[in-house]
Design a protein around this motif. Structure first.
Motif, PDB file in Angstrom:
ATOM      1  N   ARG A   7      30.590  31.144  43.636  1.00 31.24           N
ATOM      2  CA  ARG A   7      30.271  32.516  43.220  1.00 31.24           C
ATOM      3  C   ARG A   7      30.566  33.509  44.348  1.00 31.24           C
ATOM      4  O   ARG A   7      31.084  34.598  44.107  1.00 31.24           O
ATOM      5  N   LEU A   8      30.226  33.117  45.568  1.00 32.56           N
ATOM      6  CA  LEU A   8      30.499  33.984  46.705  1.00 32.56           C
ATOM      7  C   LEU A   8      32.002  34.178  46.903  1.00 32.56           C
ATOM      8  O   LEU A   8      32.465  35.298  47.143  1.00 32.56           O
ATOM      9  N   LEU A   9      32.761  33.129  46.769  1.00 32.23           N
ATOM     10  CA  LEU A   9      34.217  33.243  46.887  1.00 32.23           C
ATOM     11  C   LEU A   9      34.814  34.103  45.775  1.00 32.23           C
ATOM     12  O   LEU A   9      35.751  34.864  46.015  1.00 32.23           O
ATOM     13  N   ILE A  10      34.283  33.999  44.576  1.00 33.09           N
ATOM     14  CA  ILE A  10      34.752  34.838  43.462  1.00 33.09           C
ATOM     15  C   ILE A  10      34.441  36.304  43.730  1.00 33.09           C
ATOM     16  O   ILE A  10      35.275  37.186  43.492  1.00 33.09           O
ATOM     17  N   LEU A  11      33.250  36.593  44.244  1.00 33.07           N
ATOM     18  CA  LEU A  11      32.897  37.981  44.570  1.00 33.07           C
ATOM     19  C   LEU A  11      33.789  38.536  45.681  1.00 33.07           C
ATOM     20  O   LEU A  11      34.212  39.695  45.628  1.00 33.07           O
ATOM     21  N   LEU A  16      38.311  42.022  47.213  1.00 34.77           N
ATOM     22  CA  LEU A  16      39.640  42.170  47.784  1.00 34.77           C
ATOM     23  C   LEU A  16      40.627  42.736  46.766  1.00 34.77           C
ATOM     24  O   LEU A  16      41.449  43.596  47.091  1.00 34.77           O
ATOM     25  N   LEU A  17      40.528  42.274  45.534  1.00 37.22           N
ATOM     26  CA  LEU A  17      41.412  42.774  44.476  1.00 37.22           C
ATOM     27  C   LEU A  17      41.172  44.264  44.217  1.00 37.22           C
ATOM     28  O   LEU A  17      42.125  45.035  44.100  1.00 37.22           O
ATOM     29  N   ILE A  18      39.931  44.676  44.171  1.00 37.73           N
ATOM     30  CA  ILE A  18      39.614  46.097  43.964  1.00 37.73           C
ATOM     31  C   ILE A  18      40.123  46.928  45.142  1.00 37.73           C
ATOM     32  O   ILE A  18      40.690  48.009  44.958  1.00 37.73           O
TER      33      ILE A  18
END
Length: 130
Positions: A7-11, A16-18
């Protein structure tokens, strides 16, 4: 524990994408290309950074100006801007009035600057008006 790490890696990936999307839309190079295809005037400049060159587009032609710092009566200011066209083939259709417009836009931002046009633009300024 593994689920929290994922979950932390997804956040982090979403953040980063934003960040990359925001940088893409704020990019001055992208805005210059849009103005070039639309044949409008756009000036990309960092007034606080005197070492970074000015780039601007007018009527589909990309210009670049080198800023030089000097002393005025009250402070150090940009006192000279040397402007050249990046691709001289794009100069077709640029008139003397267009050069006066661009010079006026630069003088609005840098009132103490003397604008010097590089070859072949300076030949248009020197030739007599018919």
């Amino acid at each position: 524990m593994m689920v929290l790490l994922i979950r932390l890696l997804i956040l982090i990936a979403l953040g980063l994408l934003i960040h990359l999307i925001i940088q893409y839309f704020r990019s001055p190079d992208r805005k210059l290309q849009i103005a070039k295809t639309a044949n409008t005037f756009y000036l990309a400049d960092e007034p606080a950074n005197s070492q970074k060159n000015i780039q601007f587009v007018y009527k589909g032609c990309l210009f670049e100006g080198e800023k030089y710092i000097g002393v005025t009566e009250k402070a150090f200011e940009v006192v000279n801007i040397d402007v050249s066209a990046r691709d001289t083939d794009e100069l077709e259709g640029i008139t003397r009035d267009d050069l006066y417009f661009m010079e006026n836009e630069l003088l609005n931002r840098y009132p103490y600057a003397a604008i010097t046009w590089k070859y072949p633009i300076n030949k248009l300024i020197i030739t007599p008006v018919d």
